[in-house]
Scaffold this active site. Structure first.
Site, mmCIF file in Angstrom:
data_model
loop_
_atom_site.group_PDB
_atom_site.id
_atom_site.type_symbol
_atom_site.label_atom_id
_atom_site.label_comp_id
_atom_site.label_asym_id
_atom_site.label_seq_id
_atom_site.Cartn_x
_atom_site.Cartn_y
_atom_site.Cartn_z
ATOM 1 N N SER A 23 53.189 55.605 -26.474
ATOM 2 C CA SER A 23 53.017 54.210 -26.913
ATOM 3 C C SER A 23 52.999 53.030 -26.054
ATOM 4 O O SER A 23 52.628 53.560 -24.654
ATOM 5 C CB SER A 23 53.865 53.705 -28.231
ATOM 6 O OG SER A 23 53.283 52.645 -28.661
ATOM 7 N N ASP B 55 49.349 57.287 -32.921
ATOM 8 C CA ASP B 55 50.613 56.950 -31.991
ATOM 9 C C ASP B 55 51.878 57.813 -32.635
ATOM 10 O O ASP B 55 51.876 57.850 -33.926
ATOM 11 C CB ASP B 55 51.165 55.391 -32.178
ATOM 12 C CG ASP B 55 52.104 54.889 -31.256
ATOM 13 O OD1 ASP B 55 53.216 55.752 -31.152
ATOM 14 O OD2 ASP B 55 52.416 53.749 -31.019
#
Length: 874
Positions: A404, A698
């Protein structure tokens, strides 16, 4: 006991068998619509043998249907063959109801035997399905497959189709030629019949197919008034020899009414004509007949137009695979580690003040792992690296991983091939300027027009575009001053001499619809060298990510994406569904999960209780997956599932595992690291090789951490410097990783933190399993503001009011400026976060150095078998 991990792929000589499935009968089938008896039919599918779905006849108005219909499949015995039998109730007005889905592992049938099975469709009801199976081995037909013990690549053929633009009949110009090969990768291609199309005289296309599937080639002209359709078994074409077919046209005219009609012509090559003499040319004959309109007597004359010539040529695809199958590190990474070890050894000698050089087996593998957290994670990682650089510890590290937001800072740093050898103040200042600037620049009219142009160009190149690509462009606008042309493979320059740690980026592959992340998830790692799905031991070159693949071969090469598109992928928080949001909010999905899963019943226990001892022994020698019956959810539950699991803004990418099949013993392989809560891992027909696309999201949907690439057995990491940039639970990343490792028999130390320290955590924790020579140790840094409030540097107290204000970093509460969705910081807040994370590293240098020393001692113990304290490096 699992099968040994395969470092590299290897060949297996597999036999083929003829599977005969006779659908006998069913009984006591309930009425789906409550208005009449069921109108039952059964669909059969075996994806490892064909993409076609076969179907029985419909037995109308009968709850005890009898079919006695037989179907045949040619199966490869070394792959996992799971036959799906779907029982449907046919409806004329509404859509057909799927009543049951039966998944049966073909390996339960012994070669040379006929077995009749009665499957109970409901353990609490009388419903059953009776099926007869026969498996006969082809004595003279074999297939050489390539496998790593988990996935399998089978023999592939290629059909080249060519049309001469300069020889297109005038009556067909402006039309489109529709070409298709059933069961092929491409399935269908369309060529414009226009002499002015493109600069090349010849239009070509390719079809890739499994050679043992015996597909058929079909060609016809779309919307042509006069056309013929040709269907040719691909096996009837001689390998390496070019053959021509002619699509003929005929016009039929009335001599009294002035109207015209046509009769489409069809030519079919017999499927059993598998051998054609090289010296004998193919002669295509057609039977012509006029069409009678309006039941009126008319006299017609026919006129045969010039045919369209299509050239065909088949060849074997014996080229080396573009997908690397195996669990070993790639050669480039091995070479990098050899160079990096020398730098690490020299740096460790200096920082630990050792009295001799470290030998090769004494050099520990040290890695940095960072969590996500948007701009907060990006900013914090800059401070962490600055602290390590100040202590001269960066050159002790061989890997750095992120997910991320932390990937944003890592990927930006690696634009400079020598970033870790330089002062980090310039890149931090550049990040400061971009983090503190207004983000309205990302949504101006000019910028939106640029996004549209970029995505249009990307789609024309052949990429699957989505909101994730737009998010990547927005990230680029927020964090860069201009368009960034760098690509992931460009980062190899930063590794050429082992001068920097090797960066690894992490994402998760999930199902785009119908399943929440909890039900299906797979680690996907990105490095400057390769992109790979860890569970399958499958990797491609980083520059090939996004290209099209089939059966391990690249079928269409696309230009490598700019790094911004990967940054959007690695931080793809927009592919969330409501189930993921619910889990993230309350960490429990048990209530909603009952609406999103089918009722699955295991049948093997009943079968084995009634089977003979001999049959049980044969099954033990060739174990198969459990036979399962899926009872689809109700219409209400189906609606709830669609609402809860749909990912409206998912990011799809071409699947580089497409077409590959699962090995017959994949589930028992050591390398196949399946999630215990992933029911689909025991359903090979639903695994990633059978999917058209990858859906990458993610990692924070499951664990906000980037440990998995470093836990690979082949990397042999000894010490992890863990940096958690979360604002809430400071130990979630290590605790959940520990749970994951325990479930999958992976090495990871115990995480022992008392409740009091969870509420008031310290700056640094050292987790190690004393006496273990296998588990890596962890130095864990939560994001906390502890002694930094009183000290501006280690040992230097804050005195002035301004210095005390600089130590006031608000990490908790609703007023914190570092919340996840914040995309802009003030200059003061940016500086505070960078200084805090750098200080926390510097203030705990002794703990880091202690971990370094013990890692070296552990390496010495591993080499000698015992740990002699007198020989420990001091």
């Amino acid at each position: 006991m699992g099968r040994r991990r395969s470092a590299i792929s290897y060949h297996e000589d597999s036999t083929l068998s003829l599977l005969t499935v006779k659908i006998v009968q069913a009984a006591h089938i309930p009425c789906a619509d409550l208005l009449s008896h069921s109108d039952c039919y059964i669909c059969l599918s075996l994806p490892s043998c064909t993409n076609k779905v076969l179907k029985t006849k419909t037995v109308s108005d009968n709850s005890d249907p009898v079919w006695n219909e037989t179907f045949h499949f040619a199966v490869c015995n070394n792959v996992k063959n799971v036959l799906l039998l779907e029982l449907h109730d046919e409806d004329v007005i509404t859509r057909n109801d799927k009543l049951y889905t039966l998944a049966f592992d073909v390996s339960k049938i012994c070669i040379g035997e006929t077995t009749q099975k009665t499957f109970r469709l409901d353990p609490e009801g009388p419903e059953f399905l009776e099926v007869e199976f026969t498996l006969q081995e082809f004595e003279d037909i074999r297939e050489k497959i390539l496998t790593n013990g988990v996935i399998v690549s089978r023999e592939v053929g290629c059909l080249d189709v060519c049309v001469d633009n300069q020889r297109i009949p005038k009556n067909l110009q402006g039309k489109r030629l529709i070409l298709s090969v059933e069961d092929s990768c491409e399935n269908e291609r369309r060529l414009e019949l226009d002499p002015s199309t493109g600069p090349d005289q010849m239009q070509t296309c390719k079809f890739h197919y499994l050679r043992k599937w015996d597909p058929q080639f079909t060609a016809h002209v779309e919307d042509a008034e006069n056309q013929s359709k040709q269907i040719i078994p691909v096996k009837s074409l001689l390998v390496g020899q070019e053959e021509n077919i002619r699509l003929s046209t005929v016009s039929v005219y009335s001599n009294c009414c002035g109207f015209s009609c046509f009769h489409p012509l069809r030519w079919i090559q017999p499927r059993d004509s598998l051998v054609i003499s090289k010296s004998k040319a193919r002669r295509i004959t057609s039977c012509w007949s006029p069409m009678i309109l309006h039941k009126c007597r008319r006299f017609f004359r026919k006129y045969k137009a010039k045919p369209l010539e299509v050239k065909l040529k088949t060849k074997e695809c014996n080229d080396k695979l573009n997908v690397r199958m195996g669990f070993a590190l790639c050669d480039d990474e091995k070479l990098y580690l050899t160079k990096r070890k020398k730098i690490v050894a020299n740096t460790l000698k200096n920082v630990l003040k050792l009295d001799r050089d470290l030998e090769d087996h004494e050099i520990p593998m040290i890695a940095i792992t960072a969590t996500g957290g948007g701009i907060r994670a990006m900013t914090s990682l800059y401070g962490t690296l600055a602290g390590l650089k100040k202590l001269n510890l960066l050159d002790c590290v061989s890997y750095i991983t992120g997910t991320s937001g932390s990937t944003w800072s890592i990927s930006k740093l690696y634009e400079d091939p020598n970033w870790s050898q330089k002062d980090l103040c310039p890149p931090i200042e550049d990040a400061r300027r971009n983090v503190t600037k207004s983000k309205t620049c990302a949504i101006t009219f000019d910028q939106l027009a640029f996004y549209q142009e970029e995505l249009t160009t990307r789609a024309k190149m052949g990429y699957k575009t989505s909101f994730t690509d737009l998010w990547g462009l927005i990230i680029e606008s927020m964090l860069y001053d201009s368009v960034n042309e760098t690509r992931l493979s460009d980062q190899r320059k930063a590794l050429a001499n082992g001068q920097n740690p090797l960066p690894l980026y992490l994402a998760m592959n999930v199902k785009s619809n119908e399943f929440p992340t909890l039900d299906y998830k797979e680690w996907c790692e990105f490095s400057p060298y390769e992109v790979g799905l860890l569970k399958y031991g499958a990797f491609i070159r980083s520059e090939d990510f996004g290209s099209e693949f089939f059966m391990g071969k690249r079928t269409k090469a696309l230009p490598e994406s700019r790094i911004c598109y990967l940054q959007g992928l690695w931080s793809n928080i927009f592919s969330i569904n409501l189930m993921d949001a619910w889990y993230a909010a309350v960490s429990s999905d048990h209530f909603w999960n009952r609406f999103t899963t089918d009722n699955v019943v295991e049948l093997d226990e009943d079968e084995e209780a009634a089977a003979a001892d001999a049959l049980r022994k044969r099954r033990a020698s060739a174990p198969g997956l459990s036979t399962r019956v899926h009872q689809p959810e109700s219409a209400f539950n189906r609606t709830i599932r669609q609402i809860l699991t749909n990912r409206p803004l998912d990011g799809e990418h071409h699947n580089f595992l497409r077409g590959l099949q699962m090995h017959k013993e994949y589930s028992k392989h050591d390398g196949f690291c399946a999630f215990d809560d992933s029911k689909l891992d025991s359903s090979p027909n639903n695994l990633t090789p059978s999917a058209e696309e990858l859906c990458l999201v993610d990692c924070a949907y499951y664990i906000n951490a980037s440990f998995p690439p470093l836990l690979r057995e082949e990397r042999k990491v000894d010490l992890l410097l863990s940096f958690d940039y979360g604002l809430a639970d400071k130990f979630s990343s290590v605790e959940r990783t520990r749970e994951y490792c325990v479930a999958h028999n992976l090495c990871f130390p115990n995480i022992n933190v008392c409740e009091e320290e969870k509420q008031n955590p310290k700056e640094c924790y050292y987790f190690t399993n004393c006496g273990s020579h296998v588990d890596p140790s962890i130095v864990h840094f939560p994001l906390v503001n502890d002694t930094f409030k009183e000290f501006k540097h280690p040992g230097v107290k804050r005195v002035t009011d301004q210095e005390k204000e600089d130590g006031n970093v608000r990490l908790d509460g609703f007023t914190s400026p570092y919340k996840l969705l914040r995309t802009s910081y003030s200059e003061e807040d940016f500086d505070k976060l960078v200084n805090l994370t750098a200080y926390n590293v510097e203030n705990n240098v002794q703990t880091i150095l202690k971990a370094f020393r013990e890692a070296i001692e552990c390496k010495q113990c591993n080499n000698s078998g015992t740990c002699n304290k007198n020989e420990e490096i001091q």
